[in-house]
Design a protein around this motif. Structure first.
Motif, PDB file in Angstrom:
ATOM      1  N   HIS A   1       5.069   9.991 -11.972  1.00  0.00           N
ATOM      2  CA  HIS A   1       4.396  10.131 -10.681  1.00  0.00           C
ATOM      3  C   HIS A   1       5.342  10.796  -9.694  1.00  0.00           C
ATOM      4  N   LEU A   2       4.795  11.217  -8.576  1.00  0.00           N
ATOM      5  CA  LEU A   2       5.563  11.935  -7.566  1.00  0.00           C
ATOM      6  C   LEU A   2       6.557  10.990  -6.900  1.00  0.00           C
ATOM      7  N   LYS A   3       7.792  11.441  -6.772  1.00  0.00           N
ATOM      8  CA  LYS A   3       8.809  10.617  -6.144  1.00  0.00           C
ATOM      9  C   LYS A   3       8.573  10.573  -4.638  1.00  0.00           C
ATOM     10  N   GLY A   4       8.555   9.355  -4.100  1.00  0.00           N
ATOM     11  CA  GLY A   4       8.336   9.177  -2.668  1.00  0.00           C
ATOM     12  C   GLY A   4       6.895   9.007  -2.274  1.00  0.00           C
ATOM     13  N   SER A   5       5.967   9.017  -3.216  1.00  0.00           N
ATOM     14  CA  SER A   5       4.565   8.812  -2.874  1.00  0.00           C
ATOM     15  C   SER A   5       4.296   7.342  -2.582  1.00  0.00           C
ATOM     16  N   ARG A   6       3.238   7.075  -1.846  1.00  0.00           N
ATOM     17  CA  ARG A   6       2.925   5.707  -1.432  1.00  0.00           C
ATOM     18  C   ARG A   6       2.187   4.985  -2.557  1.00  0.00           C
ATOM     19  N   PRO A   7       2.621   3.779  -2.921  1.00  0.00           N
ATOM     20  CA  PRO A   7       1.947   3.048  -3.995  1.00  0.00           C
ATOM     21  C   PRO A   7       0.782   2.212  -3.476  1.00  0.00           C
TER      22      PRO A   7
ATOM     23  N   HIS B   1       0.290   6.153  -7.801  1.00  0.00           N
ATOM     24  CA  HIS B   1       0.748   5.109  -8.695  1.00  0.00           C
ATOM     25  C   HIS B   1       0.433   3.741  -8.097  1.00  0.00           C
ATOM     26  N   VAL B   2       0.491   2.720  -8.957  1.00  0.00           N
ATOM     27  CA  VAL B   2       0.074   1.367  -8.597  1.00  0.00           C
ATOM     28  C   VAL B   2       1.188   0.395  -8.967  1.00  0.00           C
ATOM     29  N   PHE B   3       1.518  -0.504  -8.035  1.00  0.00           N
ATOM     30  CA  PHE B   3       2.398  -1.633  -8.309  1.00  0.00           C
ATOM     31  C   PHE B   3       1.525  -2.854  -8.619  1.00  0.00           C
ATOM     32  N   VAL B   4       1.755  -3.462  -9.767  1.00  0.00           N
ATOM     33  CA  VAL B   4       0.962  -4.609 -10.197  1.00  0.00           C
ATOM     34  C   VAL B   4       1.867  -5.840 -10.200  1.00  0.00           C
ATOM     35  N   PHE B   5       1.476  -6.859  -9.445  1.00  0.00           N
ATOM     36  CA  PHE B   5       2.158  -8.151  -9.417  1.00  0.00           C
ATOM     37  C   PHE B   5       1.188  -9.204  -9.947  1.00  0.00           C
ATOM     38  N   SER B   6       1.536  -9.811 -11.063  1.00  0.00           N
ATOM     39  CA  SER B   6       0.663 -10.805 -11.684  1.00  0.00           C
ATOM     40  C   SER B   6       1.470 -12.058 -11.999  1.00  0.00           C
ATOM     41  N   ILE B   7       0.812 -13.211 -11.904  1.00  0.00           N
ATOM     42  CA  ILE B   7       1.449 -14.504 -12.157  1.00  0.00           C
ATOM     43  C   ILE B   7       1.004 -15.003 -13.527  1.00  0.00           C
TER      44      ILE B   7
ATOM     45  N   TYR C   1       2.310   1.642 -12.703  1.00  0.00           N
ATOM     46  CA  TYR C   1       1.397   2.516 -13.444  1.00  0.00           C
ATOM     47  C   TYR C   1       1.116   3.782 -12.646  1.00  0.00           C
ATOM     48  N   GLN C   2       0.988   4.877 -13.382  1.00  0.00           N
ATOM     49  CA  GLN C   2       0.572   6.144 -12.792  1.00  0.00           C
ATOM     50  C   GLN C   2      -0.944   6.253 -12.842  1.00  0.00           C
TER      51      GLN C   2
END
Length: 318
Positions: A156-162, A202-208, A218-219
């Motif tokens: 994914h692009l560096k510096g893009s907002r997740p 891209h997506v940041f996934v936080f799971s418990i 993930y892109q």
């Protein structure tokens, strides 16, 4: 001699009025400009819609001395994912590290801190703090996999907002809600940041799972050509491709202050790595003790049950 200035010319010099002078600058806060004169609700709505940069969240990322190379690479991966962070030199991991880190955060003009603390060149702890008033959390980091190790196909692009996504378990208890808010403030890239790209790819996934926080990156992949662009609402064609890194956070304690203070929450299921290694040594020592006991039992059995002399033992010696 020079000519004297006429009285009319001296009067013609304009004196700045109070109305023409610059107004008093409002107070600057983390979420925007605080106007002391106008406190109406309409003015607050106008401030939210104003084009000025509002979210001033900045994160200081640093580590302790004698850190392992894998953990240092993980820290650098986190730095590459957060364009609104500032990296600093290593800090000595002592009892007074809290005061040192709070001073560094103030010098760097930051509001949060991520401190990677390595102990015995084996165990990695992550301090996540809101400075200078708190709260702060201490995690045990496990299941570490850096981008260099995984070699995944995502990019994914560096510096893009997740885009940050959280599992529904974060709404279960109060301490999970607090951790969700801290993760949201620290890992979310502010809008219109000077180092951030205005894209969401891209997506940041936080799971418990099992009372541990698992992190994945993930892109957002959209298969289309330049001539045939994806229409709005065509989410069924979008796919997620993992980029990395991977790590797992086990919360130990939540403190009311920055790197200390009253304990708000303590994990009752936490077992330190030192205790795990001690139990493993006892287990291995038990195996050796079993071998020694088996040898002594064999010797006692041989002594109690002696064999009769064989009459054909010396037949071929002649």
């Amino acid at each position: 001699m020079g000519k004297k200035r006429k009285h009319s010319e001296s009067e013609s010099v304009a004196v700045p009025k109070k109305e023409d002078s610059a107004s008093e600058r409002p107070t600057r806060t983390l979420l925007g400009w605080k106007d002391n004169n106008n406190n109406n609700h309409n003015d607050e709505v106008k401030d939210l819609d104003s084009p000025f940069f509002r979210n001033k969240e900045k994160v200081l990322v640093t580590c302790s001395r004698r850190i392992n190379y894998r953990y240092r690479h993980l820290m650098l991966n986190v730095v590459s994912l957060l364009p609104h962070c500032k990296k600093d030199n290593k800090v000595e991991s002592k009892e007074t590290k809290g005061a040192t880190l709070n001073e560094l955060v103030e010098l760097k003009n930051c509001s949060s801190c991520l401190f990677f603390e390595c102990r015995k060149a084996k165990d990695l702890y992550l301090w996540m703090a809101k400075c200078p008033n708190g709260p702060s959390v201490k995690f045990l980091v496990s299941a570490v996999h850096t981008m260099e190790e995984l070699k995944l196909t995502g990019n994914h692009l560096k510096g893009s907002r997740p885009i940050l996504t959280f599992s529904t378990n974060f709404e279960k208890d109060a301490h999970w809600k607090l951790l969700k808010e801290m993760l949201l403030q620290i890992f979310e890239t502010p809008k219109d940041h000077r180092k951030a790209k205005p894209f969401h790819d891209h997506v940041f996934v936080f799971s418990i799972v099992d009372d541990h926080i698992w992190f994945r990156n993930y892109q957002i992949s959209v298969p289309h050509n330049e001539a045939d662009k994806l229409p709005r609402g065509g989410l069924d064609k979008m796919t997620l491709v993992e980029v990395g890194p991977r790590f797992c956070l086990n919360p130990i304690k939540i403190f009311g202050g920055s790197f200390g203070g009253p304990t708000l929450y303590e994990n009752p299921f936490y077992v330190s790595p030192n205790q795990i290694r001690a139990l493993q040594k006892k287990k291995n020592a038990g195996k050796y003790a079993k071998k020694v006991k088996a040898k002594t039992r064999r010797k006692m059995h041989e002594m109690s049950n002696t064999l009769e002399p064989d009459e054909f033992a010396d037949m071929w010696k002649e």
